[in-house]
Design an enzyme around this catalytic site. Structure first.
Site, PDB file in Angstrom:
ATOM      1  N   GLU A 405      55.584  -2.390 -14.262  1.00 50.70           N
ATOM      2  CA  GLU A 405      55.923  -1.842 -15.583  1.00 50.70           C
ATOM      3  C   GLU A 405      57.069  -0.834 -15.519  1.00 50.70           C
ATOM      4  O   GLU A 405      57.941  -0.818 -16.385  1.00 50.70           O
ATOM      5  CB  GLU A 405      54.682  -1.192 -16.206  1.00 50.70           C
ATOM      6  N   GLN A 427      51.545  -6.146 -21.171  1.00 49.49           N
ATOM      7  CA  GLN A 427      50.457  -7.116 -21.318  1.00 49.49           C
ATOM      8  C   GLN A 427      49.276  -6.487 -22.059  1.00 49.49           C
ATOM      9  O   GLN A 427      48.651  -7.122 -22.909  1.00 49.49           O
ATOM     10  CB  GLN A 427      50.034  -7.626 -19.944  1.00 49.49           C
ATOM     11  N   PHE A 428      48.982  -5.243 -21.748  1.00 49.72           N
ATOM     12  CA  PHE A 428      48.020  -4.425 -22.482  1.00 49.72           C
ATOM     13  C   PHE A 428      48.607  -3.023 -22.573  1.00 49.72           C
ATOM     14  O   PHE A 428      49.252  -2.550 -21.635  1.00 49.72           O
ATOM     15  CB  PHE A 428      46.663  -4.381 -21.776  1.00 49.72           C
ATOM     16  N   ALA A 429      48.373  -2.354 -23.701  1.00 54.06           N
ATOM     17  CA  ALA A 429      48.912  -1.004 -23.874  1.00 54.06           C
ATOM     18  C   ALA A 429      48.431  -0.069 -22.769  1.00 54.06           C
ATOM     19  O   ALA A 429      49.139   0.873 -22.394  1.00 54.06           O
ATOM     20  CB  ALA A 429      48.508  -0.455 -25.240  1.00 54.06           C
ATOM     21  N   ASP A 430      47.237  -0.329 -22.228  1.00 57.51           N
ATOM     22  CA  ASP A 430      46.695   0.490 -21.147  1.00 57.51           C
ATOM     23  C   ASP A 430      47.654   0.550 -19.958  1.00 57.51           C
ATOM     24  O   ASP A 430      47.724   1.559 -19.254  1.00 57.51           O
ATOM     25  CB  ASP A 430      45.365  -0.097 -20.669  1.00 57.51           C
ATOM     26  N   PHE A 431      48.389  -0.545 -19.718  1.00 60.34           N
ATOM     27  CA  PHE A 431      49.214  -0.649 -18.514  1.00 60.34           C
ATOM     28  C   PHE A 431      50.504   0.170 -18.610  1.00 60.34           C
ATOM     29  O   PHE A 431      51.243   0.279 -17.638  1.00 60.34           O
ATOM     30  CB  PHE A 431      49.553  -2.107 -18.225  1.00 60.34           C
ATOM     31  N   ILE A 432      50.749   0.756 -19.784  1.00 61.48           N
ATOM     32  CA  ILE A 432      51.943   1.593 -19.924  1.00 61.48           C
ATOM     33  C   ILE A 432      51.875   2.795 -18.989  1.00 61.48           C
ATOM     34  O   ILE A 432      52.903   3.378 -18.628  1.00 61.48           O
ATOM     35  CB  ILE A 432      52.095   2.079 -21.383  1.00 61.48           C
ATOM     36  N   HIS A 472      41.392  -2.172 -20.818  1.00 56.78           N
ATOM     37  CA  HIS A 472      42.064  -3.146 -21.684  1.00 56.78           C
ATOM     38  C   HIS A 472      41.802  -2.864 -23.155  1.00 56.78           C
ATOM     39  O   HIS A 472      41.996  -3.741 -23.998  1.00 56.78           O
ATOM     40  CB  HIS A 472      41.597  -4.568 -21.355  1.00 56.78           C
TER      41      HIS A 472
END
Length: 666
Positions: A405, A427-432, A472
């Site tokens: 990311e 892919q998911f906002a969590d991964f920001i 997620h």
């Protein structure tokens, strides 16, 4: 056989013409003389800090002269020679260091933390690593536009330990981007020696792991640096690919002047002092009768006069004056919003389809728009938003990315610097969180610091109520509404999703576009078939009443509407904020002044969320109109649980109805 570069003699093998040999000398001499003057000014308290590149001038000068003037260079804080060799106006450079308004950052940042499009130089930030990924983006733009240019980016040996280094090299290798990665291995990362920084003999050896060509160059030999980099760069233009170069050199002064060099063995300092790139080269030129003592004296006098003149200009400039309007106006690049009105033809679309259609029509609107993300090409993304896009727009514009990311967000910023637009699908906002640094420290701050906008949209599939657990399901908008320089959009309906996404892509500033996963296939609405836009900072009043103002956004808007449907006796204004930054306070205040009561519903956990700021704004601006306390309803302050009973208890759906009735009956 390993070479000890500290003891390797400086042998100048060359077939360069006299004019070029002298040019190399003059360009090394100038940053040395400027540095010597800055060290004096530092001792006099006239500048606050200095990072010395004395002993490393051959690298910055040699690389810069080996590249074309229209090729980007991303230097570090010891690469003064990049700036002087590109002939930046010294008065402006000095004003930058003195914090004057005519400096490149208008007094808002110091040292070399700036860039200039006029000279194709993009400066560092203190976090070091992000500029490596920025170089990837600039090189990607060069490749997409068939420009056949090289992008050079610098880092130190310490910076190679950062994750950004790995991510940037990996992306450059996978995509075969023409990036010249320059490692200045100068012996120490602040006080930590290289033996404690990495466990390989040469940093260039890492190139093998990335399938990347790598070279080791004596960084104190200006002719070797210039001739080898010139040859490598020419080859990279003809055959675009990344190349890793390790320059062996040494830092003769402290990490910055205050730290000193007591941690360096005296014998090591003496050994490297004998390899001073300027003094040795100067003697070489004299031995070859290319320059004389008189020439040296004359050129030093000219440079000294130039330094004095430009220092006087910088010193006599008035100190920067704080002007609140100027400061606020420079946070974002001005966005000349053009409203494209929807025509009457409509079709029913799911939330996810409206986003997909907006993306597709924006791709048609903007020739230089690129979409980046994991699995977004042939697979169409995990939520199938970009399904079929590859067939229509090609893999050059719909780019599958490695799982990194940070580097991909940095690449998007590099595309913006090179005049393109980028949409990144997280892919998911969590991964920001894996790319947090470039968002809040690079994208958000660049325009305020040196007027470089970040034409980047980050798509953020978010939200709970889908049984996906702690990693997620987050709705983490409050991480970014706190950061000046970012715009935050959070639609609740398909119509708004499409129009706001089009606006986000048109906006030259960084936008985080939140898309609630639970709405993707559960909400339908008639949506115009043609391209249209919706302005930021304009909330939607989707239900009108007199007793209470309900303020919400995202999936929570639907929860509020469901509650009111179950309680038809409650007459409420329902405001869907749609954008959280900028925030439409006028609509909020007008409604609260009418109803006298306000309740704010958010999916995010309560403390530190958007509801808290909205509540504070209402209190500060509408206190005399209130007939009851403002209520905030949100998820509980825990991570998001997986099991359905636990998730239901976490979310505020049921608590909202209780709080609403309490407020009405106050």
């Amino acid at each position: 056989m390993s070479i000890n570069f500290a003891k390797k003699p400086l042998i100048y093998n060359n077939d360069l013409k006299t004019k070029k040999l002298i040019n190399l000398y003059v360009n090394m001499l100038k940053p040395r003389m400027i540095e010597e003057r800055m060290l004096l000014l530092l001792r006099q308290g006239k500048i606050s800090k200095w990072f010395s590149g004395i002993g490393q001038e051959a690298i910055a000068v040699g690389v810069t002269l080996a590249l074309k003037k229209d090729e980007y260079i991303l230097p570090m804080h010891r690469n003064l020679g990049v700036f002087t060799t590109r002939n930046l106006p010294l008065s402006k450079l000095f004003a930058q260091w003195f914090g004057k308004a005519s400096g490149f950052t208008k007094g808002r940042d110091r040292s070399f933390h700036f860039g200039t499009q006029a000279y194709k130089i993009i400066g560092m930030i203190s976090h070091l690593g992000p500029q490596l990924g920025i170089a990837d983006g600039i090189a990607l733009a060069s490749k997409l536009k068939n420009k056949n240019t090289v992008t050079a980016v610098f880092t130190g040996e310490g910076g190679t330990s950062e994750g950004d280094f790995h991510e940037a090299l990996n992306v450059a290798s996978v995509w075969q981007l023409p990036v010249l990665f320059c490692i200045e291995n100068n012996g120490y990362g602040l006080s930590t020696p290289t033996s404690e920084q990495y466990n390989c003999e040469h940093l260039a050896d890492r190139g093998l792991g990335y399938g990347m060509e790598a070279h080791i160059i004596d960084g104190n030999n200006i002719i070797e640096v210039y001739t080898k980099i010139k040859k490598i760069a020419k080859s990279m233009r003809e055959n675009p690919r990344p190349v890793l170069v390790e320059f062996k050199t040494f830092r003769m002064r402290g990490h910055e002047e205050a730290s000193g060099t007591k941690y360096v063995p005296e014998a090591l300092l003496k050994t490297w002092a004998k390899k001073d790139p300027l003094k040795n080269y100067e003697q070489f030129l004299k031995n070859k009768n290319i320059i004389t003592d008189a020439f040296e004296a004359n050129i030093k006098a000219e440079i000294d006069a130039e330094i004095k003149h430009n220092l006087d200009l910088a010193f006599t400039e008035n100190n920067v004056v704080f002007n609140e309007s100027n400061e606020l106006n420079d946070v974002f690049k001005y966005f000349d919003f053009h409203e494209f009105n929807p025509k009457t033809e409509e079709k029913e679309l799911r939330f996810v389809d409206a986003i997909s259609e907006g993306l597709k029509q924006s791709m048609q609107q903007h020739k230089y728009l690129v979409i980046l993300g994991q699995d977004i090409a042939e697979y169409g993304g995990v939520f199938k938003v970009t399904e079929g896009f590859v067939n229509q727009f090609g893999k050059e514009r719909i780019k599958n990315t490695p799982i990194c990311e940070s580097a991909i967000i940095e690449t998007a910023m590099g595309l913006s610097i090179a005049g393109m637009k980028a949409v990144v699908e997280l892919q998911f906002a969590d991964f920001i969180s894996s790319g947090f640094n470039p968002v809040v420290n690079y994208l958000a701050k660049s325009h305020y610091r040196w007027q470089q906008n970040a034409d980047v949209v980050l798509r953020m599939p978010c939200g709970a109520d889908v049984g996906a657990g702690p990693f997620h399901s987050q709705t983490n908008e409050a991480w970014f509404t706190k950061t000046p320089g970012l715009k935050v959009v959070y639609p609740a309906f398909p119509y708004d999703a499409k129009g706001l996404l089009n606006t986000a892509i048109n906006d030259p500033n960084p936008v985080l576009f939140f898309e609630h996963k639970a709405l993707y296939r559960s909400v339908r609405q008639l949506v115009p078939t043609n391209y249209y836009t919706i302005p930021f900072g304009s909330a939607s009043v989707i239900k009108k009443g007199t007793q209470v103002t309900v303020i919400s956004y995202g999936a929570a808007v639907h929860w509020a509407l469901e509650t009111l449907t179950k309680n038809p006796d409650i007459s409420a204004d329902v405001i869907d904020l749609r954008t959280l930054q900028p925030l439409d306070t006028e609509t909020i205040f007008n409604s609260v002044k009418k109803t006298g009561r306000a309740i704010i519903l958010q999916e995010d956990s309560l403390f530190g969320g958007v509801a808290s700021d909205v509540s504070a704004l209402i209190t500060e601006n509408c206190f005399e109109y209130l007939d009851a306390p403002i209520l905030r309803v949100a998820s509980i302050n825990t991570p998001i649980p997986f099991a359905k009973p636990l998730e239901d208890g976490y979310l505020p759906k049921n608590r909202f109805e209780i709080a609403l009735k309490k407020l009405i009956n106050y």
